[in-house]
Design a protein around this motif. Structure first.
Motif, PDB file in Angstrom:
ATOM      1  N   THR A  83      65.672  34.519   7.703  1.00  0.00           N
ATOM      2  CA  THR A  83      66.178  34.423   9.070  1.00  0.00           C
ATOM      3  C   THR A  83      66.588  35.770   9.637  1.00  0.00           C
ATOM      4  N   ASN A  84      66.509  36.838   8.870  1.00  0.00           N
ATOM      5  CA  ASN A  84      66.836  38.179   9.322  1.00  0.00           C
ATOM      6  C   ASN A  84      65.835  38.595  10.402  1.00  0.00           C
ATOM      7  N   THR A  85      66.330  38.974  11.593  1.00  0.00           N
ATOM      8  CA  THR A  85      65.433  39.269  12.713  1.00  0.00           C
ATOM      9  C   THR A  85      64.534  40.476  12.454  1.00  0.00           C
ATOM     10  N   SER A  86      65.012  41.491  11.738  1.00  0.00           N
ATOM     11  CA  SER A  86      64.182  42.649  11.421  1.00  0.00           C
ATOM     12  C   SER A  86      63.019  42.226  10.528  1.00  0.00           C
ATOM     13  N   ILE A  87      63.288  41.396   9.558  1.00  0.00           N
ATOM     14  CA  ILE A  87      62.229  40.878   8.670  1.00  0.00           C
ATOM     15  C   ILE A  87      61.279  39.999   9.489  1.00  0.00           C
ATOM     16  N   ASP A  88      61.831  39.204  10.395  1.00  0.00           N
ATOM     17  CA  ASP A  88      60.987  38.346  11.229  1.00  0.00           C
ATOM     18  C   ASP A  88      59.987  39.171  12.028  1.00  0.00           C
TER      19      ASP A  88
END
Length: 182
Positions: free
Chosen positions: A7-12
């Motif tokens: 759910t981490n936006t950077s990973i997304d």
């Protein structure tokens, strides 16, 4: 298709970039071959020394997030086409061809206009548990899994000098002892 479990936006955002590049590679191959290929599932589950792997029977592409983060543009432009080319070759020829054989090399050159390199230049992640082995010509670093197999009786032979590898020391214990001394 993409396995999105974080759910981490950077990973997304990184996952979306990766997924987009995989889709572009499939589109190039479909245009070149005038054939619809089954798109692969992809994720950042690859660990260790490999930048990516193509799991052919599962139709899955695994990529190494540690290496992706070092140079995302280089990773997307070299590693992704390399792995997609494996899937394309498998979907055309099945298992009757070599992994980096002439068919795969042709896809790399003709479809992706890339040199068919089998190696990458990304830094390797630090090993958690490594074990030092030696032969008559040099030292070898083993993973925990390979060390465990060697301890159970599997013999490993050096590809250069053809002598048996013998256990020297546990690198993890050496590092821990050194860092605890400070």
């Amino acid at each position: 298709m993409f396995d999105c479990m974080n759910t981490n936006t950077s990973i997304d955002l990184e996952i979306l970039e990766l997924q987009h590049q995989v889709e572009l590679c499939f589109e190039l191959a479909e245009t070149f071959f005038n054939h619809k290929f089954q798109p692969s599932h992809c994720n950042f589950k690859q660990k260790g020394r490999a930048a990516g792997t193509a799991h052919l029977q599962k139709n899955e592409l695994r990529f190494n997030h540690f290496m992706y983060q070092q140079d995302p543009v280089e990773f997307l432009n070299t590693v992704v086409p390399h792995e997609v080319a494996h899937i394309i070759v498998y979907q055309i020829y099945g298992t009757s061809v070599r992994p980096h054989g002439k068919e795969w090399q042709a896809v790399m050159k003709k479809v992706y206009q890339l040199s068919p390199n089998r190696t990458h230049t990304f830094d390797l992640p630090p090993t958690k548990n490594s074990y030092l082995y030696a032969c008559t010509c040099r030292q070898h670093e083993f993973t925990k899994r390979r060390h465990s197999r060697a301890q159970k009786g599997v013999e490993y032979i050096c590809k250069q000098c053809h002598s048996c590898l013998t256990f020297i020391k546990d690198m993890h214990q050496t590092e821990s002892a050194t860092s605890n001394d400070m």
